[in-house]
Design an enzyme around this catalytic site. Sequence first.
Site, mmCIF file in Angstrom:
data_model
loop_
_atom_site.group_PDB
_atom_site.id
_atom_site.type_symbol
_atom_site.label_atom_id
_atom_site.label_comp_id
_atom_site.label_asym_id
_atom_site.label_seq_id
_atom_site.Cartn_x
_atom_site.Cartn_y
_atom_site.Cartn_z
ATOM 1 N N ASP A 1 6.194 -36.669 -22.040
ATOM 2 C CA ASP A 1 5.350 -36.032 -23.195
ATOM 3 C C ASP A 1 5.883 -34.798 -23.481
ATOM 4 O OD1 ASP A 1 3.877 -38.176 -23.631
ATOM 5 O OD2 ASP A 1 2.176 -37.369 -23.001
ATOM 6 N N LYS B 1 -2.136 -47.859 -15.274
ATOM 7 C CA LYS B 1 -3.773 -47.353 -14.847
ATOM 8 C C LYS B 1 -4.055 -46.009 -15.226
ATOM 9 C CE LYS B 1 -6.421 -47.406 -10.514
ATOM 10 N NZ LYS B 1 -6.502 -46.006 -10.301
ATOM 11 N N SER C 1 -0.761 -45.007 -11.479
ATOM 12 C CA SER C 1 -1.698 -43.962 -10.952
ATOM 13 C C SER C 1 -1.108 -42.590 -11.061
ATOM 14 C CB SER C 1 -2.457 -44.294 -9.559
ATOM 15 O OG SER C 1 -3.183 -43.054 -9.284
#
Length: 586
Positions: A300, A314, A289
Amino acid sequence: MKRYFTPLLLLFLPLLGSAQKNHNLDVAKNLDIFNQLYKNLDMVYVDTLNPNEVIGTGIKAMLRSLDPYTEYYPESEGKDLKMMLTGKYAGIGALIRYHQKLKRVVVDEPYEHMPAAEVGLKKGDIILSIDDSVMTDKDVSYVSSHLRGDAGTSFVVKVLRPTTGKNMSIKMTRRAIKLPELPYYGMLEGGVGYINLNQFTEGCAKEVRRAFIDLKKQGATSLVFDLRSNGGGSEMEAVDIVNLWVGKGQTIVENRGKVSQASHTYKTRLEPVDTVMPLAVLVNGETASASEITSGALQDLDRAIILGTRTYGKGLVQVPFDMPYNTNLKVTTSKYYIPSGRCIQAINYRRNGSGGYRERVPDSLTHVFYTARGREVRDGGGIKPDVELHNDTLPNIAYYLSASGQDSTEVMFDWVVDYISKHPAIAPPREFRLSDADFADFKQRVIKSGFTYDPVSQKQLKELVATAKAEGYYEQAKDAFDLLESKLRHDVVTDIDKHNDILRQMLELDIIAAYYYQAGSIEAGLQHDKQLKEAVRLLQSPEEYRRLLTPKKTKETTSVIQLPQQPAAPVALKKSPAKTVFDALA
């Protein structure tokens, strides 16, 4: 082209309108059927129906056909949802567990600075009664519900301390309990700071910020941020934590849902604390989460190296809705996407004619995305670390000795309780060690208890023998099976000696927690943590650290994954990996 496009679009509009009309008709029809069905049952069924139970079961069955994160909370469970979102509840501040051998609920771990610790409750205390309600024949959830209540209310708890045989009646006052989301931070070797965050509850970003600034003042030149087994929480807290190391105005996560209200882009709002300090984020299979949003965004943006094992995967967002009569619905409204544009949801929850089923996204069907510097990452299946490194697995004997369950004699728990009763104080967390005499005493306790366990290898051998018999080749291979069985036959004494080191560590950490609470146990455990040691090594190797953040020239790819969130201020709900049916918060 434009001349032909408009008529075609107009042609499809009636079809879309017809489909929506049919859908609305099906909804109205089925709701009417459900209403009439219950009315008829209530009127003619041989026994009187309990509407809360019968309709509640129907609601839960309906939601089970969807994803596992869409849940209904009746009025009696509303506090559970609130605690999930905020980390707050009213009670005594302790972990309790069911002692299988005693068939009683006992205190496992009081929390520091909380009522349970302040009145002197200790690990192993047996809960006999709460006010006039007897607890000796109750399960954990029942006892927990009676220990909790409204802040400011008082009660008398009666406990039996097994090490002294004394019954004690203690008056306690419940108060608002905030679970420790940041149980420990501190300095490691070589100017490396360390922060352990175990949940993303309201306000945790401020705590992480405070800890990080304090570590910088202490001389930290790099940081390990530990998100292992962190099941997530608030999406906005995740964004604010990333903001500590990423500039203002950077897109961190984007929610995309069916309705416009469920779609939103979250950007960093503040000036960062430090945008250049080397960072390493530790993750594992229970990192989920909001933890995946944090680790995935830092990956990223090439702002940190991610180390450990692949995360949970998730990528769904849940929002809580207020329902009539003080009930609540937590419903999945969107998927979230991290800065590279990927969604890390690992499982598709699909419907078919016979109901729902789960389908894990295979790696072969994932798609390539790119980090800010051009490194390849993939969607689906969670966040794949830049450096994959597994911690040592727990030996079976260690698992069964420490487990609270049907097959456990609770021998390890009882030995720790006895040790604590004989030692008013112990050395600081990083210095405490069990003596050889202490461990020999533990070993004898295990032997005398008659403890035994069934190794996995023997279970698998039995399954193989059954298969061989079914397929008709057992007799010709019987001698080989018998030889293999003799090789696999375990001996408790031999296994204790073989796994001496890990059993000592487990005992020491359990004992330390009783004196120095969760923070002390974490601090001591870091000395045996090979994932942490590798993170520290990489942070102290500038060239290798930079190389990990540089795009590969080959076709190698790196997988990353993000997680779910939830709303109000959207929150990515955790799956609570540490809880079992044998323990609970009180």
